[in-house]
Scaffold this motif. Structure first.
Motif, PDB file in Angstrom:
ATOM      1  N   VAL A  60       0.833  -1.024  -0.088  1.00 53.04           N
ATOM      2  CA  VAL A  60      -0.123   0.044   0.086  1.00 53.04           C
ATOM      3  C   VAL A  60       0.925   1.354   0.007  1.00 53.04           C
ATOM      4  O   VAL A  60       0.762   2.162  -0.776  1.00 53.04           O
ATOM      5  N   PRO A  61       1.904   1.240   0.986  1.00 59.29           N
ATOM      6  CA  PRO A  61       2.655   2.814   0.778  1.00 59.29           C
ATOM      7  C   PRO A  61       3.379   2.698  -0.413  1.00 59.29           C
ATOM      8  O   PRO A  61       3.475   4.121  -0.723  1.00 59.29           O
ATOM      9  N   LEU A  64       0.781   4.124  -2.854  1.00 61.54           N
ATOM     10  CA  LEU A  64       0.272   5.565  -2.682  1.00 61.54           C
ATOM     11  C   LEU A  64       1.587   6.434  -3.224  1.00 61.54           C
ATOM     12  O   LEU A  64       1.418   7.481  -3.636  1.00 61.54           O
ATOM     13  N   LEU A 101     -16.556   9.537  12.347  1.00 61.67           N
ATOM     14  CA  LEU A 101     -15.212  10.538  12.055  1.00 61.67           C
ATOM     15  C   LEU A 101     -14.137   9.615  11.662  1.00 61.67           C
ATOM     16  O   LEU A 101     -13.009   9.908  11.613  1.00 61.67           O
ATOM     17  N   ILE A 104      -9.685   7.220   7.413  1.00 64.18           N
ATOM     18  CA  ILE A 104      -8.557   6.474   6.896  1.00 64.18           C
ATOM     19  C   ILE A 104      -8.963   5.662   5.644  1.00 64.18           C
ATOM     20  O   ILE A 104      -8.384   5.645   4.530  1.00 64.18           O
ATOM     21  N   ASN A 107      -9.978   8.075   3.009  1.00 61.85           N
ATOM     22  CA  ASN A 107      -8.610   8.567   2.358  1.00 61.85           C
ATOM     23  C   ASN A 107      -7.968   7.573   1.425  1.00 61.85           C
ATOM     24  O   ASN A 107      -7.351   8.080   0.223  1.00 61.85           O
ATOM     25  N   LEU A 108      -8.071   6.199   1.855  1.00 68.20           N
ATOM     26  CA  LEU A 108      -7.316   5.239   0.833  1.00 68.20           C
ATOM     27  C   LEU A 108      -7.784   5.121  -0.346  1.00 68.20           C
ATOM     28  O   LEU A 108      -7.523   5.218  -1.498  1.00 68.20           O
ATOM     29  N   MET A 111      -6.882   8.359  -2.510  1.00 70.82           N
ATOM     30  CA  MET A 111      -5.672   8.290  -2.985  1.00 70.82           C
ATOM     31  C   MET A 111      -5.694   7.090  -4.167  1.00 70.82           C
ATOM     32  O   MET A 111      -4.972   7.431  -4.968  1.00 70.82           O
ATOM     33  N   PHE A 125     -14.748  14.127   7.004  1.00 67.09           N
ATOM     34  CA  PHE A 125     -15.339  13.163   7.863  1.00 67.09           C
ATOM     35  C   PHE A 125     -16.558  13.974   8.041  1.00 67.09           C
ATOM     36  O   PHE A 125     -16.651  15.346   8.345  1.00 67.09           O
ATOM     37  N   ASN A 198     -12.630  -2.917  -0.733  1.00 65.35           N
ATOM     38  CA  ASN A 198     -11.549  -2.445  -0.363  1.00 65.35           C
ATOM     39  C   ASN A 198     -10.860  -1.318  -1.143  1.00 65.35           C
ATOM     40  O   ASN A 198     -11.575  -1.038  -2.231  1.00 65.35           O
TER      41      ASN A 198
ATOM     42  N   LEU B 409      -0.303   6.849   6.197  1.00 58.05           N
ATOM     43  CA  LEU B 409       0.038   6.150   5.131  1.00 58.05           C
ATOM     44  C   LEU B 409       0.978   6.569   4.029  1.00 58.05           C
ATOM     45  O   LEU B 409       1.767   5.723   3.531  1.00 58.05           O
ATOM     46  N   ARG B 410       1.171   7.975   3.914  1.00 58.00           N
ATOM     47  CA  ARG B 410       2.207   8.575   3.048  1.00 58.00           C
ATOM     48  C   ARG B 410       3.309   9.061   3.645  1.00 58.00           C
ATOM     49  O   ARG B 410       4.079   9.543   3.109  1.00 58.00           O
ATOM     50  N   ASN B 432      -9.982 -10.086   2.166  1.00 57.51           N
ATOM     51  CA  ASN B 432     -11.561  -9.941   2.641  1.00 57.51           C
ATOM     52  C   ASN B 432     -12.212 -11.109   2.149  1.00 57.51           C
ATOM     53  O   ASN B 432     -11.843 -11.967   1.168  1.00 57.51           O
TER      54      ASN B 432
END
Lengths: 213, 491
Positions: A60-61, A64, A101, A104, A107-108, A111, A125, A198, B409-410, B432
């Motif tokens: 993932v990182p 991104l 609230l 994440i 956001n994912l 991105m 949010f 996801n 994450l970044r 999942n």
């Protein structure tokens, strides 16, 4: 594929945020078409990123970083593409619904959508339905992405869709939903156009919704 | 500025206190000095007597200074070398390190294709070596079986001859007696580049097994003498059965196992001072309901941890046991028993942990159990690596820069650490539900089977030298001729 486009694809795959805009500029200087730079260079790189991520070879990182490199390149290309009248992938409004609230997951997805080439407007949010309606009027997006983590707030997705209907905007946008308690059946029940299990699936879905995948 | 900061980054646990270890150590020496062992090898008795042992008939008693001297000569730290020189495959024995591998001599084998339990045959040794070579958390090789379709005297030699070309990881080799030890050694030193080159970089370990209680058999000692004279690192490991061939209580079990090992140690160090030596013990219980020597009992893992601590207290490495099960098949019991003993072995730092892949209480070798345990070892190794605490890992500044409701994450800090700080499974599924069902809803068992078959079909181990291939052919031909002439004489 020309050498510069290949380098650009590699820069995207490697998440090279510094070099990508430079390569885009170089490609423009060499006289390449903006649309070709996007589709034959950057998108090729991003497709490879998607393949590697699915195969468990990228994380993932890293994805991104590639998405960020993509954005850095698009910053130069977008005005040129718009003025040339080329069809872009589209605009996505992202929001975590009112009362929630949790940021994440949304956001994912945002991105990942940016990485796929969408323009993403993030409303944040705890966003009430009225604000989403307002933003749709203002930005005229192709897609609205709604996120919720709580079973208590997922109902708010239904209210938001209803608000879009009441404002006469529902047929102007596609609505995609996601978040831990959400599933495809719930999405159908509340009248959303799709559900992503996801972040990567969310971006894929967005592409499908605009007819690009 | 930080001062006097004590870095304690590993995860550790202890079975014994310092006083308990002291008591175990000296009582083990007491057993050797006042009870002694029956030593069924004349030359061994002579060597020991010359070094100070009290010998009465076949009974040998060792004054404690002899054992302490032997312990002081044996190294705590040394390297077992990959035959192809691949540094990632070398094994660095020393404090705080734990390595894993299969065990030897199960009569049966789970066929990786038919999934049947059947006798272990020639080709199986190749399969096991190949899978060992490919699995990242399996560090040394044993065969998981005893070859049934060759002459009974030659199964150990054939096993080594088939394993050696199929993995470059260090092999732990057993044998019947001097002549197959010699043939195995010939293969290994040819690849190493001669006896002297081998002594500097040994690529295999010789395994021998005395009998409990308190018997050093002729075969075990003869092979020990062979290994010592050729400077082959040694595993000398009894298999005491608590409640049957050893005290029912774990402290007594551990002390007896140590006494049996240290007789071998004293002999080996007298012949070859400084020879790398693993004391051993498969220390487990006789299940008083089934009469099975249990490979899945918690007492096995606990006693192994205790024995490891005693070995390290005495300053030598341990031949540990784990990753094994009493289950007959690849199921939840196999996963529980195997994983817990792997975790215990990793936590106590038992130096070479063998029998990974044993099922049915050591009656059946399984590549599937081995492969599943590779994952458990990876998991355990992440735990034993511990939590590093310093300014960078505490990340106070990173937390400040991200702030409330931001995300990591970044952040470059995430990019820097996500690969090393997290362990990534290869068999445990974290997709999942939708993705898992789209991939065929495969349970662990199916994923393990698929992975083993994929390794067998795709993995190519590093090749051996041409001269080694020739030597393998020659020693096998010589051995066949030897058993043929002995069999004729017998008739």
């Amino acid at each position: 594929m020309s050498k510069i486009l290949e380098q650009l694809a590699t820069a995207i795959i490697e998440g090279d945020i510094d070099n990508t805009p430079k390569l885009v500029q170089k490609a423009l200087d060499e006289g390449l078409e903006p649309l070709s730079i996007l589709n034959d260079g950057m998108v090729m790189g991003m497709n490879e990123v998607g393949r590697r991520f699915k195969a468990g070879e990228m994380f993932v990182p890293e994805v991104l970083m590639s998405a960020e490199a993509m954005q850095a390149g698009l910053k130069i290309l977008r005005p040129l593409l718009v003025s040339s009248g080329a069809k872009l992938l589209g605009k996505v409004i992202m929001a975590t619904v009112q009362g929630d609230l949790h940021d994440i997951g949304k956001n994912l997805v945002g991105m990942m959508c940016e990485g796929a080439g969408f323009e993403v407007i993030d409303l944040g949010f705890d966003v009430p339905a009225e604000r989403i309606v307002q933003a749709v009027k203002e930005h005229k997006p192709d897609i609205v992405g709604l996120s919720a983590l709580l079973t208590t707030t997922m109902r708010q997705m239904a209210y938001t869709i209803k608000a879009l209907e009441e404002a006469g905007l529902r047929d102007k946008v596609k609505v995609m939903v996601g978040g831990a308690p959400v599933d495809a059946e719930f999405a159908k029940k509340i009248g959303a156009d799709g559900y992503g299990s996801n972040a990567a699936a969310g971006a894929e879905l967005a592409k499908k919704l605009v007819g690009a995948a | 500025m930080r001062t006097n900061y004590r870095v304690n980054s590993g995860t550790r646990f202890h079975v014994f206190s310092k006083d308990q270890l002291e008591q175990l150590f000296w009582d083990t020496l007491h057993i050797l000095e006042y009870t002694g062992l029956d030593v069924h090898h004349e030359e061994a008795r002579e060597i020991l007597k010359k070094a100070g042992a009290w010998v009465d008939g076949i009974r040998v008693r060792l004054p404690s200074y002899m054992v302490r001297k032997a312990l002081s000569m044996a190294p705590r730290s040394f390297t077992l070398w990959a035959r192809d020189g691949d540094p990632k495959k070398n094994i660095h024995i020393g404090p705080g390190r734990a390595y894993f591998g299969p065990g030897p001599t199960c009569p049966n084998f789970i066929d990786p294709y038919t999934l049947e339990r059947r006798p272990y045959v020639k080709g199986d040794a190749e399969l096991v070596a190949k899978v060992v070579d490919a699995l990242p958390n399996i560090d040394f090789c044993e065969s998981l079986g005893s070859i049934s379709d060759v002459h009974v005297d030659l199964s150990a030699l054939y096993e080594f001859a088939y394993m050696f070309p199929n993995t470059s990881k260090p092999i732990v080799a057993w044998s019947f007696r001097w002549d197959d030890s010699e043939a195995i050694h010939k293969i290994a030193i040819t690849e190493a580049g001669g006896q002297e080159a081998f002594e500097r970089r040994p690529n295999y370990v010789h395994y021998c097994e005395p009998v409990s209680p308190l018997v050093s058999t002729f075969e075990a000692l003869d092979k020990l003498i062979f290994a010592a004279r050729h400077r082959v690192p040694l595993v000398f490991t009894p298999c005491p059965i608590a409640g049957a061939t050893a005290p029912c209580t774990l402290a007594g079990l551990i002390a007896q196992a140590a006494a049996e090992s240290w007789m071998g140690l004293t002999l080996a160090q007298t012949i070859a001072p400084g020879l790398p030596f693993f004391m051993g013990g498969v220390t487990s219980i006789l299940d008083m309901q089934t009469m099975i020597f249990s490979y899945g009992a918690p007492e096995l893992a606990l006693a192994e941890c205790g024995l490891t601590e005693l070995a390290h207290y005495a300053g030598i490495p341990l031949w540990n046991t784990g990753g094994c099960t009493d289950s007959k098949t690849l199921d939840e019991q196999a996963a529980i028993e195997g994983s817990f003993s792997v975790m215990a072995a990793a936590l106590c730092g038992g130096d070479l942990t063998h029998d990974v892949g044993y099922t049915e209480s050591a009656m059946t070798g399984s590549l599937f159990q081995l492969c599943m345990m590779d994952e458990a070892i990876g998991w355990s190794r992440r735990v034993t690596r511990g939590i590093e605490v310093n300014e960078e890992t505490l990340a106070v500044e990173v937390i400040k820069s991200v702030g409330p409701n931001g995300h990591y994450l970044r952040h470059p800090h995430t990019r820097k650490f996500f690969k090393t700080e997290f362990w990534y499974p290869t068999l445990c599924d974290r997709h999942n539900y939708e993705e898992w069902s789209a991939a065929g809803s495969l349970p662990m068992r199916e994923r393990v089977i698929a992975k083993v078959r994929e390794i067998l079909e795709t993995h190519t181990p590093p090749p051996i030298k041409k001269e080694t291939r020739d030597v393998i052919e020659k020693v096998l031909a010589d051995a066949e001729a030897r058993v043929k002439s002995t069999d004729t004489k017998k008739k």
